[in-house]
Design a protein around this motif. Sequence first.
Motif, PDB file in Angstrom:
ATOM      1  N   PRO A   1       0.831  -1.211   0.000  1.00 65.17           N
ATOM      2  CA  PRO A   1       0.000   0.000   0.000  1.00 65.17           C
ATOM      3  C   PRO A   1       0.860   1.253   0.000  1.00 65.17           C
ATOM      4  CG  PRO A   1      -0.049  -1.062   2.151  1.00 65.17           C
ATOM      5  CD  PRO A   1       0.769  -1.935   1.247  1.00 65.17           C
ATOM      6  N   PRO A   2       0.429   2.335  -0.572  1.00 63.84           N
ATOM      7  CA  PRO A   2      -0.740   2.467  -1.430  1.00 63.84           C
ATOM      8  C   PRO A   2      -0.421   2.298  -2.909  1.00 63.84           C
ATOM      9  CG  PRO A   2       0.045   4.657  -0.877  1.00 63.84           C
ATOM     10  CD  PRO A   2       0.968   3.666  -0.192  1.00 63.84           C
ATOM     11  N   LEU A   3       0.860   2.363  -3.286  1.00 64.47           N
ATOM     12  CA  LEU A   3       1.204   2.379  -4.710  1.00 64.47           C
ATOM     13  C   LEU A   3       1.192   1.009  -5.367  1.00 64.47           C
ATOM     14  CD1 LEU A   3       4.008   5.090  -4.646  1.00 64.47           C
ATOM     15  CD2 LEU A   3       1.580   5.359  -5.152  1.00 64.47           C
ATOM     16  N   GLY A   4       1.086  -0.048  -4.579  1.00 65.81           N
ATOM     17  CA  GLY A   4       1.033  -1.392  -5.135  1.00 65.81           C
ATOM     18  C   GLY A   4      -0.157  -1.626  -6.034  1.00 65.81           C
ATOM     19  N   VAL A   5      -1.163  -0.791  -5.910  1.00 64.28           N
ATOM     20  CA  VAL A   5      -2.350  -0.929  -6.757  1.00 64.28           C
ATOM     21  C   VAL A   5      -1.972  -0.781  -8.229  1.00 64.28           C
ATOM     22  CG1 VAL A   5      -3.107   1.485  -6.633  1.00 64.28           C
ATOM     23  CG2 VAL A   5      -4.782  -0.304  -6.958  1.00 64.28           C
ATOM     24  N   PHE A   6      -1.039   0.124  -8.526  1.00 70.06           N
ATOM     25  CA  PHE A   6      -0.620   0.316  -9.919  1.00 70.06           C
ATOM     26  C   PHE A   6       0.123  -0.903 -10.447  1.00 70.06           C
ATOM     27  CE2 PHE A   6      -0.768   4.751  -8.348  1.00 70.06           C
ATOM     28  CZ  PHE A   6      -1.803   5.183  -9.156  1.00 70.06           C
TER      29      PHE A   6
END
Length: 160
Positions: A100-105
């Motif tokens: 989190p939080p950039l792992g979504v990309f």
Amino acid sequence: MNQTLILIFFSLLLLPGAVFVFIPMMPSLSYMFIVALIFALIGKFAILTPMHLLILASVWCATIVVDNVAGLVGAKIGGASLKSVLGGAVGGIIGFGLFPPLGVFLGIFLGVLIGELARDRSIGQAFRAGFGGLLGSATGMLVNFALAVAFIVLFILFSW
């Protein structure tokens, strides 16, 4: 306290919501709507009326749609199949959970990429579809930022 000072204070409280737009999975406009609702409650709905809140809620709902659709539409435009688009959605959730939080990309990209490679697409086609998902997500963030700015402007116009 002076009504103008209260308006300035609550307007300043809305500003972090516009920044939260750029952090995946942050409830940016949910936060902003709660601030507006508290302002309306304090003013007993005399300044910020239920109709104003309904309009602000529609902006909030628009951001929810953008959040849930932008990356997937980008992947589809990039040539991804429906199963790969769904793989991107699952990958985004897993990526957010792991990093989190950039792992979504990363999750969206890998989910679409793996889905396309499983369909025996070329590596170039799979990368194009995965990049489409990333581009769609980034575009969604920009649209949500514009909606957050519109929310702030409407809040100030309604409350002035």
